[in-house]
Design an enzyme around this catalytic site. Structure first.
Site, PDB file in Angstrom:
ATOM      1  N   HIS A  75       0.813  -1.213   0.000  1.00 18.08           N
ATOM      2  CA  HIS A  75       0.000   0.000   0.000  1.00 18.08           C
ATOM      3  C   HIS A  75       0.851   1.268   0.000  1.00 18.08           C
ATOM      4  CE1 HIS A  75      -3.651   2.171  -0.188  1.00 18.08           C
ATOM      5  NE2 HIS A  75      -3.164   2.992   0.705  1.00 18.08           N
ATOM      6  N   TYR A  79       1.900   5.482  -2.336  1.00 22.69           N
ATOM      7  CA  TYR A  79       2.267   6.859  -1.979  1.00 22.69           C
ATOM      8  C   TYR A  79       3.660   7.190  -2.492  1.00 22.69           C
ATOM      9  CZ  TYR A  79      -1.947   6.276   0.541  1.00 22.69           C
ATOM     10  OH  TYR A  79      -3.263   6.025   0.818  1.00 22.69           O
ATOM     11  N   HIS A 122     -10.079   1.004 -10.100  1.00 18.29           N
ATOM     12  CA  HIS A 122      -9.589   1.985  -9.118  1.00 18.29           C
ATOM     13  C   HIS A 122      -8.120   2.299  -9.359  1.00 18.29           C
ATOM     14  CE1 HIS A 122      -8.575   3.911  -5.342  1.00 18.29           C
ATOM     15  NE2 HIS A 122      -7.634   3.010  -5.168  1.00 18.29           N
ATOM     16  N   PHE A 123      -7.282   1.250  -9.483  1.00 18.33           N
ATOM     17  CA  PHE A 123      -5.856   1.601  -9.588  1.00 18.33           C
ATOM     18  C   PHE A 123      -5.447   2.048 -10.988  1.00 18.33           C
ATOM     19  CE2 PHE A 123      -5.296  -3.201  -9.428  1.00 18.33           C
ATOM     20  CZ  PHE A 123      -4.819  -3.374 -10.715  1.00 18.33           C
ATOM     21  N   HIS A 124      -6.311   1.821 -11.978  1.00 18.68           N
ATOM     22  CA  HIS A 124      -6.007   2.442 -13.273  1.00 18.68           C
ATOM     23  C   HIS A 124      -6.316   3.942 -13.243  1.00 18.68           C
ATOM     24  CE1 HIS A 124      -5.382  -1.550 -15.003  1.00 18.68           C
ATOM     25  NE2 HIS A 124      -4.786  -0.908 -15.986  1.00 18.68           N
ATOM     26  N   ARG A 179     -11.207 -10.068 -11.190  1.00 22.47           N
ATOM     27  CA  ARG A 179      -9.942  -9.601 -11.733  1.00 22.47           C
ATOM     28  C   ARG A 179      -9.003 -10.791 -11.889  1.00 22.47           C
ATOM     29  NH1 ARG A 179      -6.653  -6.836  -6.701  1.00 22.47           N
ATOM     30  NH2 ARG A 179      -5.143  -6.500  -8.348  1.00 22.47           N
ATOM     31  N   ARG A 180      -7.862 -10.582 -12.522  1.00 18.12           N
ATOM     32  CA  ARG A 180      -6.795 -11.590 -12.641  1.00 18.12           C
ATOM     33  C   ARG A 180      -7.301 -12.906 -13.225  1.00 18.12           C
ATOM     34  NH1 ARG A 180      -3.778 -10.586  -6.816  1.00 18.12           N
ATOM     35  NH2 ARG A 180      -2.354  -9.029  -7.624  1.00 18.12           N
TER      36      ARG A 180
END
Lengths: 66, 582
Positions: B232, B236, B383-385, B446-447
């Protein structure tokens, strides 16, 4: 309201393209199924008219384009 | 003051090399991205087999989120340190050494992943189909883990190099506040040292010996927890250089100045303190971790919204100030006075806008109860794209249009081409990211190379699944076109094509509220690092102890051995010790 410049139009178009594609999904979700051909034909005409309408707006030098 | 490329040629060389490596990774990751998008959505699934999909997926993930981002940020940070402190590297050989180590490590890991495309045995079983999260029980060839370790040590050395520069600067300027960009780099690297402790332990002590056959098994939950200890905060690590761009470059491009230096420092201190003790929120469905620890991670994660909200305020305030300097007026009309014709500005603004949307879907992910609805679905990919794929990647690409003249001494090829590129990326990612979120709500996993195995049918709550798949594929194609434009632009900017002027010296204007308004305690990095360590210990000691007690250090039979022999021995020793001091 003044006429947006080419850059402003390009950015507005980017938002519009996404909104148009998403809109058909939203319409489908609320039970309004529009065939893909007429939908995009209609949207293209609407988009063309919008562009003409934008060019009908007065071209006035705002601080942004000064 | 001259152009950075001429003032600091050795440092500029390393910066260019780091960005070059980042772009190679971006090209490789982008190619894998379009292959998997078209395969998974069913539009073109004959290029690769379902088995190879996982090799493609791993390469896409590792190239994009580990190599592209980190190579770019070390280049950007090298510039930030050198330029803000106004001094060369203390020893350029060290600077070149850490860059060389990162390249070596990246190449080793990439070779291991690429080995997955070849038949077993032809390359001595070199493969690493372990996805970018690479925790057990998926096992890769040792070269993959060793490569990661070398890459990691390279980043650590980079941090040491920058701390060394700062220390030397501090000796020469004992009464001055650390310049904002240097402060941002140092806090980011301190956070990185803390965050990478988990993955370093996992890779060096468990995964490498396991892949070499020294151990028969490892404790999968332990390696997973140690991964997310890093997994995580690495978000950042990508985001903090982006925040630096938003705080430093955007106000300048807008024609103004940063609204508040103290607020920017507070944001980076908050990231240092709060980034690491959050990782367990990726493990809400792990049965081996008690609910209380997950609740603690959720609480810490929600606190991380604070620096993002502070950033939204500070950046928008800075932009408004800049717009009003350019003659902007009214409550909202000032927005039209911003330099939208500059791809660097437009790209970073759109990236910020997407990040706001991604922040809301992130709150869903972080919420313990509602996470169960979307866990391991395509929602998370969406979300992470929108975070790393847009807030970070689009900001990096956009910033390149501003950054390239500084490190090459030559203007970019065409602003119009740059503008088209960032707009295409924005359109592609809105379509793909939004459709992925909605597909996730319909339960699409996913995956998975083929989500329709076992003839399962997904019912979209909002739009048909076929339409969502179309939007994902269309988004992927637009993103690929955008990447193609980006690389064309970089290549054209690298050669003497067209009538391009030499870059002019560029400086970062002083903030409206400068460092003199920031409490001195904000610069006390020892204090904030100590607070961060205490928070990490409070959050992780008990769950890790519980995982090891229940499953052993190595899981399986070794764990039973530890429970049978080692723990009683430790307990007896402690009893004797207590008896002696009692």
């Amino acid at each position: 309201m003044n006429r947006p410049g080419p850059v402003g139009l390009a950015i507005l178009t980017a938002f519009a393209v996404v909104a148009v594609i998403e809109l058909r999904t939203v319409l489908g979700a609320i039970g309004i199924d529009v065939a893909i051909g007429p939908y995009y034909a209609g949207v293209t005409i609407l988009f063309g008219v919008s562009i003409l309408a934008v060019y009908a707006l007065p071209k006035n030098g705002t601080p942004a384009r000064a | 003051m001259g152009v950075f490329a001429n003032e600091y040629p050795d440092e500029a060389f390393v910066v260019r090399a780091a960005l070059g490596s980042a772009f190679v990774a971006l090209a490789l990751g982008g190619l894998m991205g379009i292959i998997q998008t078209l395969h998974r959505t069913g539009y073109y699934d004959s290029l690769i087999s379902n088995a190879d999909y996982y090799t493609v997926l791993t390469l896409h993930g590792v190239a994009m989120v580990l190599l592209f981002t980190i190579f770019f940020l070390v280049g950007f940070f090298q510039w930030a340190m050198t330029d803000s402190l106004g001094r060369e590297s203390e020893d350029i050989r060290i600077t070149k050494l850490w860059y060389g180590m990162m390249v070596l490590g990246a190449a080793m890991s990439a070779v291991a992943i690429l080995g997955g495309f070849f038949d077993s045995g032809s390359l001595g079983d070199v493969q690493a189909d372990v996805l970018f999260t690479f925790y057990a029980p998926l096992e890769a060839h040792p070269i993959f883990y060793v490569g990661l370790a070398v890459f990691l040590v390279g980043t650590w050395l980079a941090g040491v190099d920058w701390f060394r520069s700062w220390w030397a600067w501090k000796q020469d300027n004992p009464n001055e506040r650390t310049p904002l960009r240097a402060f941002m780099v140092l806090t980011t690297m301190l956070m990185w040292y803390l965050a990478t402790a988990g993955v370093a332990i996992s890779v060096i002590f468990f995964l490498i010996p396991w892949s070499l056959g020294i151990f028969d098994s490892v404790n999968a939950l332990l390696t997973r927890t140690l991964f997310w200890f890093f997994g995580h905060p690495v978000v950042y690590f990508w985001l903090m250089p982006v925040y630096m761009m938003w705080y430093v470059i955007m106000p300048k491009l807008a024609g103004g100045r940063l609204f508040s230096d103290p607020l920017a420092r507070i944001v980076f201190v908050l990231f240092l303190v709060l980034s690491v003790p959050t990782g367990i929120h990726h493990q809400y469905v792990d049965p081996g971790i008690a609910e209380g620890f997950k609740f603690l991670a959720m609480t810490n994660t929600m606190f991380l919204l604070l620096p993002s909200f502070l950033t939204a305020f500070t950046v928008v305030a800075s932009l408004e100030h800049g717009a009003r300097q350019r003659g902007g007026e009214g409550y909202f009309s000032w927005l039209t006075a911003l330099p939208w014709h500059r791809p660097a500005f437009t790209g970073m603004s759109l990236a910020g806008l997407m990040f706001a949307a991604a922040g809301f879907s992130g709150m869903i992910n972080a919420g313990m109860s509602i996470n169960y609805l979307v866990h391991n679905t395509l929602w998370v990919v969406g979300h992470f794209h929108m975070t790393v794929g847009t807030a970070v990647a689009l900001s990096f690409m956009a910033a390149t249009y501003w950054f390239l003249p500084i490190i090459t001494g030559r203007e970019i090829f065409s602003r119009r081409l740059g503008l088209a590129q960032v707009l295409l990326w924005f359109m592609g990612m809105v379509l793909m990211g939004n459709a992925m979120h909605r597909a996730g709500l319909a339960g699409v996993p996913r995956r998975t190379a083929d989500p329709t195995y076992d003839q399962v049918v997904f019912d979209g709550a909002y739009g048909a699944i076929g339409e969502l798949r179309f939007q994902i594929a269309l988004g992927g194609v637009l993103l690929s076109l955008s990447l193609l434009l980006f690389f064309t632009h970089i290549v054209l900017s690298s050669f003497d094509i067209g009538d391009r002027a030499a870059a002019t010296p560029d400086t970062i204007p002083a903030p409206l509220s400068g460092p003199e308004h920031a409490p001195a305690v904000l610069d006390n990095l020892r204090l904030w690092t100590t607070v961060a360590i205490v928070l990490i210990l409070l959050t992780y000691i008990l769950p890790l102890a519980s995982i090891v007690t229940n499953g052993g250090w190595l899981g399986g039979s070794y764990g039973a051995l530890v429970a049978e022999y080692v723990l009683p021995a430790v307990s007896s020793t402690l009893d004797v010790f207590v008896g002696v001091i009692g």
